[in-house]
Design an enzyme around this catalytic site. Structure first.
Site, mmCIF file in Angstrom:
data_model
loop_
_atom_site.group_PDB
_atom_site.id
_atom_site.type_symbol
_atom_site.label_atom_id
_atom_site.label_comp_id
_atom_site.label_asym_id
_atom_site.label_seq_id
_atom_site.Cartn_x
_atom_site.Cartn_y
_atom_site.Cartn_z
ATOM 1 N N ASP A 24 0.442 -0.965 -0.149
ATOM 2 C CA ASP A 24 -0.293 0.000 -0.212
ATOM 3 C C ASP A 24 1.243 1.258 -0.227
ATOM 4 O OD1 ASP A 24 -2.616 1.597 0.095
ATOM 5 O OD2 ASP A 24 -1.493 1.737 2.424
ATOM 6 N N ASP A 58 0.151 4.969 1.123
ATOM 7 C CA ASP A 58 -0.678 5.749 1.981
ATOM 8 C C ASP A 58 -0.500 5.509 3.364
ATOM 9 O OD1 ASP A 58 -0.837 7.939 -0.314
ATOM 10 O OD2 ASP A 58 -2.875 7.768 0.052
ATOM 11 N N ASP A 91 -2.266 -0.530 5.958
ATOM 12 C CA ASP A 91 -1.821 0.306 7.552
ATOM 13 C C ASP A 91 -3.564 0.152 7.536
ATOM 14 O OD1 ASP A 91 -2.609 1.930 5.369
ATOM 15 O OD2 ASP A 91 -2.514 3.367 7.045
HETATM 16 MG MG LIG Z 1 -3.158 2.984 3.651
#
Ligand SMILES: [Mg+2]
Length: 271
Positions: A10, A12, A216
């Site tokens: 991922d 961000d 995250d």
């Molecule tokens: Mg993310």
């Protein structure tokens, strides 16, 4: 024989810092991957144009997955073996599983009207508004508006309103997921299905592959479920995303790119 790793990440809040969007803290691990020629595959809710921007900064020339699995972009000539794809865009063969973004933004507007709950999608937002919300500069914010397969949005309401919106989205046959900042309305695609499709193509080419996935947030869960070694990095402040429960999950020590760096070094050095 050394393991053949594939790394899905991922962006961000994971490889990129949640607030500053820098990947600098992960440089040691990125260098190691480069030296060992381990493919780093970006798998994000971001658009193709945004990913191309970060690929250039990273010097990355691997395939990538856009908009929560909506599109898999494979550079021409990357694989020797043939594979099925839907169309060619620029220098990529593209496997598409997403619903066109205009259908999704229309559905969202309809739901907002029907329920009276105010929502605001990327397609309704100006570049300066988006820049303010995300902390991206205006150039990069502009790239985030070039959407093909998803519509990120905000809900102006309480938890009950969110529940109502999610129910309505599911009712019309679309799906909802959540990233670090925004809700997303999607078609049938998710990060996990795209990871499975792309890994199959790699395995056909390489014979075998051990997959690592790093994320995250909740929208990373389908990807983390699909890989051999799932890694969750910390949110700013040191918390981990709740409600992600996987038997073999690795909890990286550090937020975003700091955790990314530490865990990748640990896994690859110990392999
Ligand atoms: Mg993310």
């Amino acid at each position: 024989m050394p393991k053949k790793f594939l790394i899905y990440t991922d962006l961000d809040g994971t490889l990129l810092d949640h607030d500053t969007y820098t990947f600098h803290p992960a440089e040691a691990a990125l260098k190691l991957l480069e030296n060992r020629k381990i493919p780093l595959i970006i798998c994000t809710s971001k658009t193709r144009a945004e990913i191309e921007f970060f690929r250039k900064l990273l010097g990355n020339q691997e395939p990538f997955i856009s908009e929560n699995g909506g599109g898999i972009f494979i550079p021409e000539g990357y694989f020797e073996h043939e594979f099925e794809f839907d169309r060619v865009i620029k220098e990529y063969k593209v496997i598409e599983s997403g619903t066109p973004a205009h259908s999704l933004s229309q559905a969202l507007e309809d739901i907002s009207l029907e329920t009276g709950i105010e929502v605001r999608g990327f397609s309704q937002m100006s570049v300066s508004e988006l820049s303010e919300l995300t902390g991206l500069d205006e150039y990069t914010a502009q790239l985030s508006k070039l959407r093909d397969y998803s519509e990120p949005f905000l809900i102006y309401g309480d938890d009950k309103d969110t529940e109502t919106i999610v129910e309505k989205i599911n009712l019309i046959g679309y799906r909802h997921t959540r990233g670090g900042r925004f809700h997303h309305i999607l078609g049938e695609n998710d990060k996990g299905k795209a990871v499975r499709t792309l890994t199959d193509i790699y395995v056909n080419e390489l014979g075998e592959a051990t997959t690592i996935g790093l994320g995250d947030s909740l929208n990373d869960q389908p990807m983390l479920r699909e890989v051999d070694i799932p890694v969750l990095v910390q949110k700013p402040g040191g918390e981990y995303q709740t409600n992600i429960s996987l038997r073999n999950i690795h909890y990286a020590e550090g937020a975003g790119p700091y955790g990314w760096n530490a865990e990748i070094l640990k896994i690859i050095m110990n392999s």
